[in-house]
Design an enzyme around this catalytic site. Structure first.
Site, PDB file in Angstrom:
ATOM      1  N   GLY A 146      19.458  -1.008 -28.648  1.00  0.00           N
ATOM      2  CA  GLY A 146      17.930  -1.502 -28.361  1.00  0.00           C
ATOM      3  C   GLY A 146      17.116  -1.257 -29.767  1.00  0.00           C
TER       4      GLY A 146
ATOM      5  CE  LYS B  25       7.178   2.524 -27.669  1.00  0.00           C
ATOM      6  NZ  LYS B  25       6.852   1.239 -27.192  1.00  0.00           N
TER       7      LYS B  25
ATOM      8  N   GLY C 297      14.936   4.388 -28.375  1.00  0.00           N
ATOM      9  CA  GLY C 297      16.181   5.170 -28.735  1.00  0.00           C
ATOM     10  C   GLY C 297      15.632   6.600 -28.753  1.00  0.00           C
TER      11      GLY C 297
ATOM     12  CD  GLU D 149      25.912   0.692 -32.061  1.00  0.00           C
ATOM     13  OE1 GLU D 149      25.476   0.053 -32.872  1.00  0.00           O
ATOM     14  OE2 GLU D 149      27.039   1.475 -32.222  1.00  0.00           O
TER      15      GLU D 149
ATOM     16  CB  CYS E 175      20.503  -5.565 -34.046  1.00  0.00           C
ATOM     17  SG  CYS E 175      22.373  -5.547 -33.459  1.00  0.00           S
TER      18      CYS E 175
END
Lengths: 493, 477
Positions: free
Chosen positions: A205, A208, A210, A227, A262
Site C-alpha cells: 500500500g 502513510k 506503512g 511494499e 505501484c
C-alpha cells in the site's frame, strides 16, 4: 468446533474487534504449533488448492475485478490470474529444492565442525493487501507464506469489495481453514488485527499506512515486509527506437490498471529538443490503442472510487499545471473515468510532481542534457522502479549505478515484476524487504544457523584461567596462520 | 549533532563511500587501528568490565580483526553484480542483482562487548559502501571514549562518525531520518528504536537476547561429558561473566543425571577460577551497580535463594558475583522468566531429556539453543520442533565466529542477521536490474485487446513455445 466458534461470533456480533482478532490468532497459533504447516505435503496441498480455485473460478475473478475497477479481461488474466498461477507453479516446482538446508563452510578456527542454514517458518503471518491488483497482491504473498510453511491471515482491501468477498469465499472453501483465513474489513478491522502479535506482517500500500503498520509491529518486535510505491521515473534519451519505447511506456502506464499500479511510470524526463517528438509519438500510439475517444474504451480500467477521482482531478486542476495539458484531460465523474493525459513541462513544485500520481496522468519534465535527469531523480525519495530508454551503453551504465530504486529496467517498463528470479521490493520510501519466487520463500522464513560439533578438538586455550601463553596462541589461531600457531605452541613468540 | 549528521550525509551524497578503494582503505584503517592500539582497547575493556586480556582478545579484539580481514579479502567479490536467469519470453533481456549502499547507517552498540558489537557492524556497513554514525554504549564509558578518540584518527571522519552520550542523545539521534538502524541491546529499547524508525520507514536490524537454553543429554562416556561440562561452564561464565546475549542462560538435564553434572560443574568452576572466584582475574565483573542490583535482586525471592547449590557470594565494592548454580528454582520466578545476563546458572531437571523440547517451545524463542547429545533422532527433533536464532550441537559460542553463518535472532530475540557476507547484505539494497533491447517487439502486449493476443499471452506465461509457434502460424485454435 473452535473454528466455528469464531465464525459464529463474527456473524452474531458483526464486528471484528480486538477480542475476536486475538481469538482468531490463538486458533491459528495452535494449528501452527501442531506442526502441520511445516510438512512439505501440507504446503504442496495448499499451493495446489490455490491453483485449483484459480482454474475453477477464473471467470469469477475476472468479473470481480471488472466490478471493482472495470479492469479489462485481458489485463485481469495476464497481470493477475496468470501471474499468480505462475508464481504458484514456480513454488510447487522448486519448493523441495528451497526447503533443503544450505550447507555452510566452517573455518579452521572452529574445526572440526559442520554447519548449515535451515529455513524454518516464522509462525502466523498477517498479509494486508491493496486494491489496485486486489487478487494478485493478496495471493502472491500468501503463496510465499504457505511455501515457507506458515499459517496465514489475509486482509484484502475493502476498496475492492467484490474481490475481497470472492477471496473470503474461495479461501474458506478450498484451503485448510485451520491455518489459512481471510478477514474482511476496513480501518477498524485492520486496527484490531494490528494490535495482535504476528510473526511477520506483509503490507502492500502507501507510505502513510506503512508507517502505522510498522509502528504497530514495533510493539511486538514483529518484522515487516512493506511494499510501497513512489514516483517511478522514466528517462527517455534521444538515441532510441521511439515507437517501441513509447509503446512500452504506454504498456506500463495505461495498460497497467490505467496507471493505478505501484510500478507504473509516474513521470517522464527527456530533453527539451526531443520532447515534441516524444509527445507526438505518444499521441499517435495512444490513439492506436484506445481510439479517438478513450473515455469509451473498454481496454482502460476506471478510477477505483470517487475519493481517488477527486484526488486526481485536484492534481489536474492545480493552476500550475492546468495550462500544460497537451493530450487528454477529459473526465467523466459519474463513470469514474479519466482519459490518458499528457502534461508537458510541468514545474517541479507543482502538486502533481510532489506525490505519487497513481492514475492516468503522465507529466513530462524537460532538461537540457539527459544526464541532468539523475539529479532530479536523486533529489526525491527513492522510487520503487526507475526506467530508462536508450541505446547508449555509457548512459545505461551510468543510470544503473547512480540511480537508486527498488528495481531498474532499461528499455522497457514494469516487466521485471514478471521475472521471478529477480527480487521485487522497494528501498527507502518505497518499502522494506522484497519478494517473488525464492525471495518470497525467504521473506517468510527464518534462516536458522545450525552448527554441528563433535566432542573432539577441545582446545584448553578457550577456557580460564587465562594466561599470556593462551593469549598468544589465541591470536595465532584466530589469525589462522599455521606458522604462528606452531610458534605459539612451542613458546617461541 | 546537526552539523555532524549533515557532514556525514554530504559525504555519502558525494559518492566517495561507494568506491571499492574507499571501502578497502577504511577496512585497512580499522585493522591498523586495532593492531596499533590493542593495549588501549584491552585496558578499556578491563576498566569497563574487568575482562582479562585473553578474554578481551578472544571475544572482542580477535573477533573484529578476523571479521575485518575476512571482509577485506572478500568485499571485491561481494560488490560484483550477480546474473539472474531470465526466461525466454523476455529474450533478449538480461537480469542482474546489483548491491548498492543504503546511505547513512546508525549503529547502536551494547556495553557487554563494547568493542566487537560496535566494530563488527561497522565493518559490514563500510564494506557495503555506507556512511556511518556509531553510538557506543555509555554504560561502557572507557570503551566508548577510546572508540570516539581513535576512529577519527584512523578513518575517514567525514563519513564515519562516533557520537557519545546517554539516553537523551539517543532520543535526539532517533528523531533523524536514517537509511538503516542497526541495534544491539534489549527488547525494551529495541521496541523504542523500531517505533522511531517507523516514522521514517527506516529498516532496522535488531540484535536482542533471550534465555538461551542448554540441553545436556545423558552422555555415555565420561570424556564426552567432561568436554560438555567444560564447554557449558565456558559459555556461562566465560563470555563477560554471563553478560552475553549468547551465553548459556539455563541448563536442562535429566533428574537422575543432575548430581553427576553438578559435581563436575563445581570441579570445573574451581579449575577455571580457583578457590576464590570472586578474586579471580579470569572472571569479568558486573558492568555497573544497576545491573549488580538487578542480579542480586533475583536472589531476593526466598524460594530462589533456597535453590542455590553452589556459590552465591558477592563483592559489592568490586561488583563481582561468584559463579552460582541453582537447582530447580521455581519456574514462575523472575530468574526463569527474564534473561539472566549474569553468572547465575539455573539447572532445571526433567524426567526425560525429550521433555526439554516442550519446555523450550512453551517459552519465547531464544537467540540460541545449545544441545549436547549424540542421539541423531533427538537432534533432528530439536531442529524441526523448536525455533531459535541459531542451534549449536555439542559446543558453545562458536556460531558467533563462523563468518559463513548468519547471526541473528527470531521473534523476541530480534530480526535481521549479520556477520561475513550477511553483514554486507544487511547494509545493502539488492537492486534488481533488467536490461531490454529494442529488437524484439511482442505485439500482443498492447491494446486493443483481442482473443488472439489473449491466447498468445496465456501460452507465453506457460512458457509453451511450441504453442506460440502454432498460434502464430494460425494452426492453433
Amino acid at each position: 468446533m473452535a473454528i466455528d466458534g469464531v465464525e459464529e461470533k463474527m456473524m452474531k456480533e458483526e464486528v471484528f474487534d480486538s477480542t475476536t482478532a486475538s481469538f482468531l490468532l490463538k486458533e491459528l497459533k495452535q494449528s501452527f504449533a501442531s506442526g502441520k504447516t511445516r510438512s512439505y505435503e501440507w504446503r504442496v496441498s495448499q499451493l495446489k488448492s490455490i491453483l485449483k480455485f484459480v482454474n475453477d473460478h477464473e471467470q469469477d475473478v475476472v468479473d470481480a475485478l471488472r466490478s471493482d475497477l472495470s479492469k479489462p479481461e485481458f489485463e485481469s488474466v495476464i497481470y493477475e490470474v496468470s501471474m499468480l498461477k505462475n508464481s504458484c507453479k514456480g513454488a510447487l516446482k522448486k519448493l523441495k529444492h528451497w526447503m533443503v538446508p544450505e550447507k555452510a563452510k566452517t573455518s579452521m578456527t572452529t574445526f572440526p565442525s559442520s554447519a548449515e542454514i535451515v529455513s524454518e517458518p516464522l509462525g502466523v503471518v498477517l498479509i494486508i493487501s491493496a486494491w489496485n491488483y486486489p487478487f494478485l497482491l493478496s495471493l502472491d504473498p500468501v503463496v510465499g507464506a504457505i511455501a515457507a510453511g506458515n499459517a496465514v491471515v489475509l486482509k484484502p482491501s475493502e476498496i475492492a469489495p467484490a474481490t475481497s468477498s470472492l477471496l473470503a469465499k474461495l479461501l474458506s472453501e478450498y484451503m485448510d481453514r485451520s491455518c489459512i483465513r481471510v478477514v474482511e474489513g476496513a480501518v477498524a478491522e485492520t486496527s484490531a488485527l494490528l494490535e495482535q502479535k504476528w510473526d511477520k506482517i506483509c503490507y502492500t500500500g502507501n507510505g502513510k499506512v506503512g508507517r502505522i503498520v510498522m509502528q504497530a509491529a514495533a510493539k511486538h518486535l514483529t518484522p515487516v515486509l512493506l511494499e510501497l510505491g513512489g514516483k517511478s521515473p522514466v528517462v527517455v534519451d534521444s538515441a532510441v527506437n521511439l515507437q517501441v519505447a513509447v509503446r512500452r511506456i504506454i504498456a506500463g502506464k495505461w495498460c497497467c490498471n490505467n496507471g493505478q499500479a505501484c510500478i507504473s511510470p509516474d513521470y517522464i524526463i527527456t530533453t527539451k529538443d526531443f520532447a515534441p517528438k516524444l509527445v507526438d509519438t505518444l499521441k499517435e500510439e495512444l490513439e492506436k490503442f484506445y481510439g479517438k475517444n478513450p473515455l469509451q474504451s473498454k481496454d482502460l480500467s476506471r478510477i477505483v472510487n470517487l475519493n481517488h477521482f477527486a484526488r486526481l482531478s485536484k492534481l489536474l486542476d492545480d493552476e500550475k499545471v492546468s495550462g500544460k495539458i497537451v493530450l487528454g484531460g477529459e473526465r467523466n465523474e459519474t463513470e469514474l473515468r479519466i482519459a490518458p493525459t499528457l502534461l508537458l513541462d510541468v514545474p517541479r513544485d507543482s502538486l502533481i510532481m510532489s506525490e505519487e500520481i497513481f492514475g492516468p496522468l503522465l507529466p513530462i519534465i524537460t532538461v537540457d542534457k539527459v544526464e541532468d535527469s539523475f539529479d532530479i531523480i536523486s533529489s526525491g525519495p527513492k522510487p520503487l522502479a526507475a526506467y530508462l530508454f536508450t541505446s547508449n551503453e555509457k548512459l545505461k551504465k551510468q543510470f544503473v549505478t547512480t540511480v537508486s530504486a527498488g528495481g531498474v529496467v532499461v528499455n522497457d517498463t514494469t516487466i521485471h515484476l514478471a521475472v521471478d528470479s529477480l527480487p521485487f521490493g522497494g528501498v527507502g520510501e518505497s518499502g522494506i524487504g522484497s519478494y517473488h519466487g525464492k525471495f518470497s520463500f525467504d521473506a517468510f522464513s527464518h534462516k536458522k544457523a545450525v552448527v554441528y560439533r563433535s566432542f573432539l578438538g577441545d582446545a584448553a586455550i578457550r577456557y580460564p584461567p587465562y594466561t599470556l601463553g593462551k593469549l598468544r596462541l589465541l591470536k595465532a589461531l584466530m589469525g589462522g596462520s599455521i606458522v604462528r600457531i606452531i610458534r605459539a605452541l612451542f613458546g617461541w613468540s | 549533532m546537526e552539523i555532524i549528521l549533515g557532514e556525514v550525509r554530504e559525504s555519502f551524497k558525494s559518492g566517495k563511500t561507494r568506491s571499492l578503494e574507499w571501502r578497502k582503505k577504511q577496512l585497512t584503517a580499522l585493522i591498523n587501528l586495532i593492531q596499533d592500539n590493542e593495549q588501549k582497547l584491552s585496558k578499556a575493556l578491563f576498566h569497563d568490565l574487568g575482562k582479562h586480556p585473553a578474554e578481551a582478545y578472544r571475544d572482542e579484539i580477535g573477533v573484529v580483526l578476523k571479521s575485518a580481514d575476512y571482509t577485506l579479502s572478500n568485499v571485491e567479490k561481494w560488490v560484483a553484480p550477480k546474473k539472474c536467469p531470465i526466461s525466454l519470453v523476455f529474450f533478449p533481456a538480461k537480469g542482474e542483482l546489483q548491491p548498492e549502499p543504503l546511505g547513512v547507517i546508525l549503529i547502536f552498540s551494547c556495553w557487554n562487548f563494547p568493542i566487537s558489537l560496535a566494530l563488527d557492524p561497522l565493518i559490514g556497513a563500510i564494506s557495503a559502501g555506507n556512511a556511518v554514525v556509531l553510538k557506543p554504549s555509555d554504560q561502557a564509558p572507557a570503551c566508548s571514549s577510546v572508540l570516539a578518540n581513535l576512529i577519527p584518527l584512523y578513518m575517514d571522519s567525514k563519513a564515519i562518525q562516533v557520537i557519545e552520550g546517554g539516553p537523551q542523545i539517543c532520543e535526539k539521534i532517533l528523531l533523524h531520518k536514517w537509511d538503516k538502524i542497526f541495534f544491539t541491546g534489549s527488547a525494551q529499547i529495541g521496541r523504542i528504536v523500531m517505533t522511531a524508525a517507523a516514522k521514517h520507514l527506516t529498516p532496522v536490524t535488531l540484535e536482542l537476547g533471550g534465555k538461551c537454553p542448554t540441553i545436556l543429554d545423558s552422555l555415555s562416556t565420561t570424556s564426552d561429558l567432561k568436554v560438555a561440562v567444560k564447554r557449558i561452564a565456558g559459555a556461562k561464565w566465560g563470555p563477560c561473566s554471563g553478560q552475553a546475549c549468547i551465553a548459556v542462560d539455563y541448563l536442562l538435564v535429566e533428574a537422575n543425571f543432575a548430581p553427576t553434572v553438578i559435581e563436575m560443574l563445581k570441579k570445573t568452576i574451581k579449575r577455571f577460577y580457583g578457590e576464590k572466584p570472586i578474586e579471580s582475574k579470569s572472571l569479568a565483573r558486573i558492568v555497573n551497580q544497576r545491573h549488580f542490583e538487578r542480579l542480586t535482586g533475583f536472589l531476593k525471592d526466598p524460594l530462589v535463594a533456597a535453590s542455590i547449590i553452589h556459590g552465591g557470594s558477592f563483592d559489592e565494592d568490586n561488583l563481582m558475583i561468584e559463579p552460582t548454580m541453582l537447582l530447580d528454582p521455581p519456574l514462575d520466578a523472575a530468574i526463569m522468566n527474564e534473561e539472566i545476563f549474569g553468572p547465575f546458572l539455573p539447572i532445571i531437571t526433567l524426567n526425560k531429556i525429550e521433555e526439554s523440547i516442550e519446555f523450550i517451545k512453551s517459552r519465547p524463542k531464544p537467540l540460541t539453543i545449545y544441545a549436547f547429545t549424540k542421539d541423531e533422532k533427538f537432534k533432528r527433533r530439536i531442529l524441526s520442533e523448536t525455533s531459535s536464532g541459531t542451534v549449536m550441537f555439542n559446543d558453545v559460542l562458536i556460531q558467533f565466529l563462523c563468518d559463513t553463518l548468519p547471526f541473528g535472532g527470531v521473534d523476541q530475540s530480534g530480526f535481521g542477521r549479520y556477520h561475513g557476507k550477511y553483514s554486507f547484505d544487511t547494509f545493502s539494497h539488492e537492486k534488481a536490474i533488467m536490461q531490454g533491447s529494442f529488437l524484439i517487439e511482442i505485439e500482443p502486449r498492447y491494446p486493443p485487446w483481442t482473443d488472439f493476443k489473449m491466447k498468445f499471452i496465456r501460452l507465453a506465461y506457460r512458457l509453451n513455445y511450441f504453442g506460440i509457434l502454432l498460434l502464430l502460424l494460425g494452426l492453433k485454435k
